[in-house]
Design a protein around this motif. Structure first.
Motif, short mmCIF file in Angstrom:
data_model
loop_
_atom_site.label_atom_id
_atom_site.label_comp_id
_atom_site.label_asym_id
_atom_site.label_seq_id
_atom_site.Cartn_x
_atom_site.Cartn_y
_atom_site.Cartn_z
N LYS A 49 -7.08 4.62 6.93
CA LYS A 49 -7.89 3.80 6.05
C LYS A 49 -8.85 2.95 6.85
O LYS A 49 -8.53 2.46 7.93
N ARG B 229 -18.22 0.76 -8.47
CA ARG B 229 -16.84 0.73 -7.97
C ARG B 229 -15.87 0.22 -9.05
O ARG B 229 -14.80 0.78 -9.26
N ASP B 230 -16.25 -0.89 -9.71
CA ASP B 230 -15.34 -1.49 -10.69
C ASP B 230 -15.03 -0.52 -11.83
O ASP B 230 -13.88 -0.37 -12.25
N ILE C 96 -12.79 2.24 -10.69
CA ILE C 96 -11.39 1.81 -10.58
C ILE C 96 -10.75 1.81 -11.96
O ILE C 96 -9.61 2.26 -12.14
N VAL C 97 -11.47 1.29 -12.96
CA VAL C 97 -10.91 1.24 -14.32
C VAL C 97 -10.67 2.66 -14.84
O VAL C 97 -9.62 2.95 -15.44
N ASP C 98 -11.63 3.54 -14.62
CA ASP C 98 -11.43 4.94 -15.06
C ASP C 98 -10.20 5.54 -14.40
O ASP C 98 -9.41 6.24 -15.04
N TYR C 99 -10.04 5.26 -13.13
CA TYR C 99 -8.91 5.83 -12.38
C TYR C 99 -7.59 5.21 -12.84
O TYR C 99 -6.59 5.92 -13.02
N SER D 114 -8.02 0.71 -2.15
CA SER D 114 -6.63 1.13 -2.28
C SER D 114 -5.75 -0.07 -2.68
O SER D 114 -4.91 0.02 -3.56
N ASP E 94 -6.81 -2.81 -4.05
CA ASP E 94 -7.24 -3.29 -5.36
C ASP E 94 -6.54 -2.48 -6.46
O ASP E 94 -5.98 -3.03 -7.41
N VAL E 95 -6.61 -1.17 -6.33
CA VAL E 95 -5.99 -0.31 -7.34
C VAL E 95 -4.48 -0.55 -7.41
O VAL E 95 -3.89 -0.63 -8.50
N GLY E 96 -3.86 -0.67 -6.25
CA GLY E 96 -2.41 -0.90 -6.23
C GLY E 96 -2.02 -2.18 -6.93
O GLY E 96 -1.07 -2.22 -7.73
N SER E 97 -2.74 -3.25 -6.64
CA SER E 97 -2.38 -4.53 -7.25
C SER E 97 -2.71 -4.57 -8.74
O SER E 97 -1.94 -5.13 -9.54
N LEU E 98 -3.81 -3.94 -9.13
CA LEU E 98 -4.14 -3.93 -10.56
C LEU E 98 -3.13 -3.08 -11.34
O LEU E 98 -2.82 -3.36 -12.51
N ARG E 99 -2.65 -2.05 -10.71
CA ARG E 99 -1.61 -1.25 -11.36
C ARG E 99 -0.35 -2.11 -11.54
O ARG E 99 0.35 -2.00 -12.56
N GLY E 100 -0.07 -2.95 -10.54
CA GLY E 100 1.05 -3.87 -10.68
C GLY E 100 0.86 -4.84 -11.83
O GLY E 100 1.80 -5.17 -12.56
N PHE F 165 -11.79 3.91 -24.25
CA PHE F 165 -12.90 3.00 -23.95
C PHE F 165 -13.95 3.05 -25.06
O PHE F 165 -14.48 2.01 -25.48
N TYR G 263 -11.98 -4.63 -16.04
CA TYR G 263 -11.80 -4.88 -14.61
C TYR G 263 -11.74 -6.38 -14.33
O TYR G 263 -10.87 -6.86 -13.60
N ARG H 22 -4.57 -10.97 -12.26
CA ARG H 22 -3.92 -10.86 -10.95
C ARG H 22 -3.93 -12.20 -10.24
O ARG H 22 -2.91 -12.62 -9.68
N VAL I 123 3.90 -9.64 -8.60
CA VAL I 123 3.18 -8.48 -9.11
C VAL I 123 3.49 -7.30 -8.20
O VAL I 123 3.19 -7.35 -7.00
N PRO I 124 4.09 -6.25 -8.71
CA PRO I 124 4.44 -5.13 -7.84
C PRO I 124 3.17 -4.47 -7.31
O PRO I 124 2.18 -4.30 -8.03
N LYS I 125 3.21 -4.13 -6.06
CA LYS I 125 2.07 -3.44 -5.44
C LYS I 125 2.45 -1.98 -5.30
O LYS I 125 3.35 -1.63 -4.56
N THR I 126 1.74 -1.16 -6.06
CA THR I 126 2.07 0.25 -6.04
C THR I 126 1.06 1.00 -5.20
O THR I 126 -0.09 0.58 -5.03
N PRO J 257 -1.54 3.75 -4.71
CA PRO J 257 -2.36 4.49 -5.64
C PRO J 257 -2.05 5.97 -5.62
O PRO J 257 -2.10 6.64 -6.59
#
Lengths: 296, 197
Positions: free
Chosen positions: A2, A13-14, A17-20, A44, A46-52, B156, B175, B182, B192-195, B197
């Protein structure tokens, strides 16, 4: 590996990320973005924490409504009908559903509570009787006493509470006549027979009464527990409502206090201005008088 | 036909024809999601119940005019969101209130004895309070977008049609809203769990 440099994603980007995150991108876009995530540490993370965050949000559920839209026995929405009627006769004509009221709704939810007490006791006795039958329990009431026998016990070892008339002769004849303690034993035996005779005389009524009393006591205890739970929940609801109202009142009082303070400050300012002007005017008058006096 | 579930459109058609049982069926089907949307938007149990009730009343009155341009559920959601917006404007205060520390709306509203361990119940109760607090801090449009997406599964485009904004705006709000959550969850100390991707 990375890249920890700032993100170099070409598109939005934002939104990517939302689409993903929500899985609403086509396969080509998804693959391309996953390649970007493999190379970009920032995205990476960002996506991980937002998923959390989404996982945390998933655990938030609204409370079950205390008085939800009520439903009658046949699933008719009672409360909508009630409110429609309350809003006026024009709307009341909308529904022709049977008058399923709150009583029926409550009854549908608590069938046992609608049974009279004797019916519940009878049901409990029936259950006990079925259980006793399953256990092959036999209870005999005879002039000789109460005999309780279960199916898995042999006849000679069955618990027998007999009248004292049958036993003492056999017992007495079995003993060694010359034992020094025989007199005491005989006296004790006579006393026990007397007590047992008295007990067996009242045993049938006591057995029946105690059976019903136990069931009634268990039922009463259960009812009491339910009532206490209901009272506790009602008290908690009242406490919450009271807290909400107090908070609202405090907010209103605070707002009113601030408004009053502002008005007071303004009033004081006005008074100060008026006083200052009065003092100024008085001073001018005194000066003019002094001038006149000095000129004379 | 017995055993087959009628679609919303079929129930609407029968309701317009005067079949109130069909409308009751619609209510049974949608009352819980509508109540959940109202509660998550305005944060008050009693008022959410009132909004839920008013939603179905208005839907019943306006049913003859429903031409099926959108999904019935979207139509209901729109009514609910409008009522919530009216409520917030009328009350002129923050939509959420702080639940008193010694009360537990989740536990109070449970119809049965809690079947989970006490530790899990306490953790869930604490998390519920934290989420309610942080959701309060979101701007209305971000909170609406997140509630509709996370809890009602709208696409959406459906959200965009419902709230009347472009598709890209919905994604931006989502977003930004998640980013704010967060940050606020971190301030509250929630893990907050960190997963990956």
């Amino acid at each position: 590996m990375k890249n920890h440099a700032p993100c170099s994603y070409a598109g939005d980007r934002d939104r990517a990320i939302v689409d993903y995150l929500y899985g609403e991108c086509d396969p080509g876009e998804r693959t391309a973005f996953e390649s970007h995530l493999d190379a970009c540490a920032a995205c990476s993370a960002d996506v991980g924490s937002l998923r959390g965050v989404r996982q945390v949000l998933a655990g938030w559920a609204p409370p079950e409504p205390m008085r939800a839209l009520d439903h009658g026995r046949a699933g008719t929405v009672v409360q909508v009908n009630d409110v429609v009627e309350a809003r006026g006769p024009r709307l009341a004509a909308v529904t022709s559903s049977p008058p399923v009221g709150s009583a029926a709704a409550a009854q549908s939810r608590a069938p046992l509570a609608a049974l009279p007490a004797w019916a519940r006791v009878a049901a409990a006795v029936l259950c006990v009787g079925v259980g006793a039958g399953a256990a092959n329990l036999r209870i005999n009431y005879s002039p000789d006493g109460v005999t309780v026998r279960t199916g898995w016990l042999d006849a000679p070892s069955a618990a027998v509470i007999t009248s004292p008339s049958t036993a003492p002769t056999a017992l007495a004849s079995d003993r060694a006549p010359s034992a020094p303690w025989q007199a005491d034993l005989v006296a004790l035996e006579a006393r026990m027979r007397t007590e047992m005779r008295d007990r067996t005389t009242h045993a049938p009524e006591v057995a029946t009464a105690s059976l019903g009393q136990v069931d009634q006591a268990a039922h009463d205890a259960d009812l009491l527990r339910q009532v206490r739970t209901l009272i506790q929940r009602s008290e908690q609801r009242q406490e919450t409502e009271m807290a909400m109202r107090v908070k609202t009142l405090m907010n209103d009082v605070q707002a009113q206090r601030q408004a009053d303070m502002l008005r007071i400050n303004r009033t004081i300012g006005t008074v100060q201005n008026n006083t200052g002007m009065e003092v100024l005017r008085q001073g001018q008058m005194l000066r003019s008088l002094a001038v006149q006096v000095s000129q004379r | 036909m017995p055993g087959m579930t009628s679609t919303d459109e079929e129930l609407v058609a029968r309701s317009v024809g005067g079949d109130t049982d069909s409308f009751n069926e619609l209510i049974l089907r949608w009352e819980r999601p509508i109540y959940a949307l109202a509660y998550r938007t305005i944060g008050r149990e009693e008022d959410a119940r009132d909004v839920c009730q008013e939603t179905f009343l208005r839907a019943f009155r306006a049913l003859p005019g429903f031409r099926g341009q959108a999904k019935f559920s979207s139509w209901l959601y729109r009514i609910t969101l409008n009522l919530c917006r009216d409520w917030m404007r009328r009350e002129r205060r923050a939509p959420f209130i702080q639940v008193p520390e010694d009360t537990d709306p989740v536990e109070m509203a449970a119809a049965t004895e809690p079947s989970e361990a006490i530790e899990d119940l306490v953790a869930r109760r604490d998390l519920t309070r934290i989420v309610e607090r942080v959701m309060e801090r979101l701007p209305e449009e971000q909170r609406t977008a997140i509630v509709l997406k996370e809890y009602h599964g709208l696409t959406f485009q459906e959200i965009a049609d419902l709230v009347g904004c472009p598709l890209s705006t919905v994604k931006t709000r989502l977003y930004q809203g998640l980013t704010v959550l967060r940050r606020e969850l971190a301030k509250e100390g929630a893990s907050v769990p960190k997963t990956w991707p």
